[in-house]
Design a protein around this motif. Sequence first.
Motif, PDB file in Angstrom:
ATOM      1  N   HIS A  49       0.818  -1.213   0.000  1.00 10.50           N
ATOM      2  CA  HIS A  49       0.000   0.000   0.000  1.00 10.50           C
ATOM      3  C   HIS A  49       0.852   1.263   0.000  1.00 10.50           C
ATOM      4  O   HIS A  49       0.464   2.276  -0.593  1.00 10.50           O
ATOM      5  CB  HIS A  49      -1.003  -0.028   1.149  1.00 10.50           C
ATOM      6  CG  HIS A  49      -2.209  -0.849   0.813  1.00 10.50           C
ATOM      7  ND1 HIS A  49      -2.227  -2.213   0.928  1.00 10.50           N
ATOM      8  CD2 HIS A  49      -3.411  -0.496   0.306  1.00 10.50           C
ATOM      9  CE1 HIS A  49      -3.400  -2.667   0.534  1.00 10.50           C
ATOM     10  NE2 HIS A  49      -4.133  -1.652   0.145  1.00 10.50           N
ATOM     11  N   LEU A  50       2.006   1.211   0.636  1.00  8.77           N
ATOM     12  CA  LEU A  50       2.915   2.351   0.581  1.00  8.77           C
ATOM     13  C   LEU A  50       3.415   2.545  -0.858  1.00  8.77           C
ATOM     14  O   LEU A  50       3.416   3.667  -1.377  1.00  8.77           O
ATOM     15  CB  LEU A  50       4.092   2.148   1.532  1.00  8.77           C
ATOM     16  CG  LEU A  50       5.103   3.294   1.564  1.00  8.77           C
ATOM     17  CD1 LEU A  50       4.444   4.602   2.008  1.00  8.77           C
ATOM     18  CD2 LEU A  50       6.261   2.941   2.481  1.00  8.77           C
ATOM     19  N   GLU A  72       0.800   4.180  -2.955  1.00  8.72           N
ATOM     20  CA  GLU A  72       0.653   5.630  -2.769  1.00  8.72           C
ATOM     21  C   GLU A  72       1.481   6.403  -3.787  1.00  8.72           C
ATOM     22  O   GLU A  72       1.158   7.539  -4.112  1.00  8.72           O
ATOM     23  CB  GLU A  72       1.064   6.032  -1.352  1.00  8.72           C
ATOM     24  CG  GLU A  72       0.087   5.614  -0.289  1.00  8.72           C
ATOM     25  CD  GLU A  72       0.541   6.016   1.106  1.00  8.72           C
ATOM     26  OE1 GLU A  72       1.302   7.005   1.230  1.00  8.72           O
ATOM     27  OE2 GLU A  72       0.144   5.331   2.064  1.00  8.72           O
ATOM     28  N   TYR A  73       2.545   5.782  -4.293  1.00  9.74           N
ATOM     29  CA  TYR A  73       3.419   6.422  -5.273  1.00  9.74           C
ATOM     30  C   TYR A  73       3.143   5.910  -6.696  1.00  9.74           C
ATOM     31  O   TYR A  73       3.931   6.145  -7.604  1.00  9.74           O
ATOM     32  CB  TYR A  73       4.889   6.181  -4.901  1.00  9.74           C
ATOM     33  CG  TYR A  73       5.278   6.921  -3.650  1.00  9.74           C
ATOM     34  CD1 TYR A  73       5.732   8.232  -3.712  1.00  9.74           C
ATOM     35  CD2 TYR A  73       5.169   6.318  -2.396  1.00  9.74           C
ATOM     36  CE1 TYR A  73       6.076   8.926  -2.565  1.00  9.74           C
ATOM     37  CE2 TYR A  73       5.522   7.002  -1.242  1.00  9.74           C
ATOM     38  CZ  TYR A  73       5.966   8.304  -1.338  1.00  9.74           C
ATOM     39  OH  TYR A  73       6.306   8.993  -0.198  1.00  9.74           O
TER      40      TYR A  73
END
Length: 155
Positions: free
Chosen positions: A109-110, A113-114
């Motif tokens: 999920h991190l 985000e990008y």
Amino acid sequence: MSNEPTDTEPTHDEFTPDPDEVEYPSTLRITSLPAEQAQAAAIERAEQWEQGEEVPHVVNFEDRARLRQLLTDRRMELLEAVMEHPPESIRALADRLDRDVHDVHDDLHLLAEYDIIHFEEDGRAKKPYVPYDTVRIEVEFGLPRREGSESAASA
């Protein structure tokens, strides 16, 4: 004023295209350039795109430390695993890599985000995938050279 959607206001779903409808370039470039250079490169890519050329998707970090924080060895391993063999679910990927499912979930999920990792909803499962054929990481640094000076590497 009400925040309720009216007949004339589009909903979030109307703004968000289906993953199958989005055309991604073949390459994702993750760069670490100062703001001025990143902006100039973005303008150049926009001009290339207007001329019908394929341009890479670029995620830029002005600070190399932030890039290193995001792309840890474990997250790079996840990225490579998803690219080589897209899993059926986050749990399947965690099992394949012998990692805790919650840690894999958080890392994916991190990266999402990008816009590096994307997800396809499949019932209750979320299938992570990378829509690019190639992910290139570029970190550029050096000293400005004077006119006519030789590179230290060539000396």
